[in-house]
Enzyme design. Structure first.
Site, mmCIF file in Angstrom:
data_model
loop_
_atom_site.group_PDB
_atom_site.id
_atom_site.type_symbol
_atom_site.label_atom_id
_atom_site.label_comp_id
_atom_site.label_asym_id
_atom_site.label_seq_id
_atom_site.Cartn_x
_atom_site.Cartn_y
_atom_site.Cartn_z
ATOM 1 N NE ARG A 40 -5.665 1.841 2.521
ATOM 2 C CZ ARG A 40 -6.161 1.901 1.275
ATOM 3 N NH1 ARG A 40 -7.321 2.484 1.049
ATOM 4 N NH2 ARG A 40 -5.495 1.372 0.271
ATOM 5 C CB ILE A 66 -1.782 3.223 -1.054
ATOM 6 C CG1 ILE A 66 -1.920 2.644 0.357
ATOM 7 C CG2 ILE A 66 -3.133 3.660 -1.578
ATOM 8 C CD1 ILE A 66 -2.435 3.675 1.396
ATOM 9 C CB SER A 67 -1.040 -2.560 -1.142
ATOM 10 O OG SER A 67 0.288 -2.496 -1.602
ATOM 11 C CD GLN A 68 -7.870 -5.342 -2.852
ATOM 12 O OE1 GLN A 68 -7.219 -5.656 -3.840
ATOM 13 N NE2 GLN A 68 -8.997 -5.921 -2.538
ATOM 14 N N PRO A 69 -6.290 -2.711 0.983
ATOM 15 C CG PRO A 69 -7.746 -1.267 2.124
ATOM 16 C CD PRO A 69 -7.266 -1.636 0.743
#
Ligand code: SAH
Length: 230
Positions: A40, A66-69
């Protein structure tokens, strides 16, 4: 593959993130295994590299994130993607979600409307040797040329479920999309049962940047909160 042992300073953080996601209820081992392999730190904005393995969304520049994992893992689990299946992503952003789908064996198509992010993601896919098909344009209309898809994932918030997207689903195919107003959305999964029948499920509240396009929000300078309390 080379038998040389290479030091990966992020391996431990990556593993800790995967364990955290497991604790938060992610059960899909194929998703977790792919996340454990995907660096990431290469996808986040360089200014946030030290936070690459925190379970938070991070700015990418150009007003995008970038979206949250956790969100990535949860949405990916909902897709029920099998190796070799065709998957369409709307909103390439950093490319992290698309790369994850590729590591899981998906044949990935992804569409982005923001030129710089589109270019950056393409370069990263090439560098990582990922065979991901990319397109610059309005993904709210899908990508008709390669339809039908066994899975479609929209990583931006839509005001409604775009008709072209549900029509580009294969029979049995799944569409995962956040739907609702600009402040919060519910995550919806649509499963195509037959030519005209779909199964509809909801999975709680999430918050995404807006899907902008013909079947999304219009390109106004910003979308103001409906209440003045914030
Ligand atoms: N999936 C991304 C996160 C995406 S953020 C990741 O893994 O990093 C949402 C992205 O959707 C933004 O990059 C935004 O530019 C893009 N987007 C918004 N509307 C779009 C549209 N109509 N078509 C394609 N991309 C769109």
């Amino acid at each position: 593959m080379s038998s040389q042992v290479r030091f990966d300073p992020y391996a431990e953080l990556r593993h800790a993130l995967v364990e955290h996601l497991r604790q938060r209820g992610i059960r899909d081992e194929r998703v977790l295994a792919a996340m454990e392999r995907l660096p990431r730190e290469l996808f986040v904005h360089p200014a946030f590299i030290h936070r690459a393995y925190e379970d938070v969304a991070l700015p990418l520049g150009y007003n995008q994130t970038i979206s949250q994992p956790y969100t990535v893992a949860f949405m990916t689990s909902l897709l029920e993607l099998e190796p070799g299946q065709k998957v369409l992503e709307i909103g390439t952003g950093s490319g992290y979600q698309a790369a994850l789908l590729a590591l899981m064996g998906g044949r990935v198509y992804t569409v982005e409307r923001q030129w710089e992010l589109y270019q950056r993601a393409r370069q990263l896919f090439a560098r990582l040797g990922l065979a991901i098909q990319t397109r610059f344009g309005d993904g709210s209309l899908g990508w008709q040329e390669h339809a039908p898809y066994e899975a479609i994932i929209v990583t931006a918030a839509a005001p409604h479920i775009p008709k072209p997207l549900r029509e580009q689903l294969a029979l049995g195919g799944r569409l995962v999309i956040p739907v609702g107003g600009p402040q919060a959305q519910v995550l919806v999964r649509l499963r195509r049962l037959s030519e005209h029948e779909y199964d509809y499920e909801e999975f709680g509240e999430f918050r995404f940047v807006p899907l902008i396009g013909k079947e999304g929000w219009s390109e106004t300078p910003d979308i103001r909160p409906t209440s003045s309390s914030s």
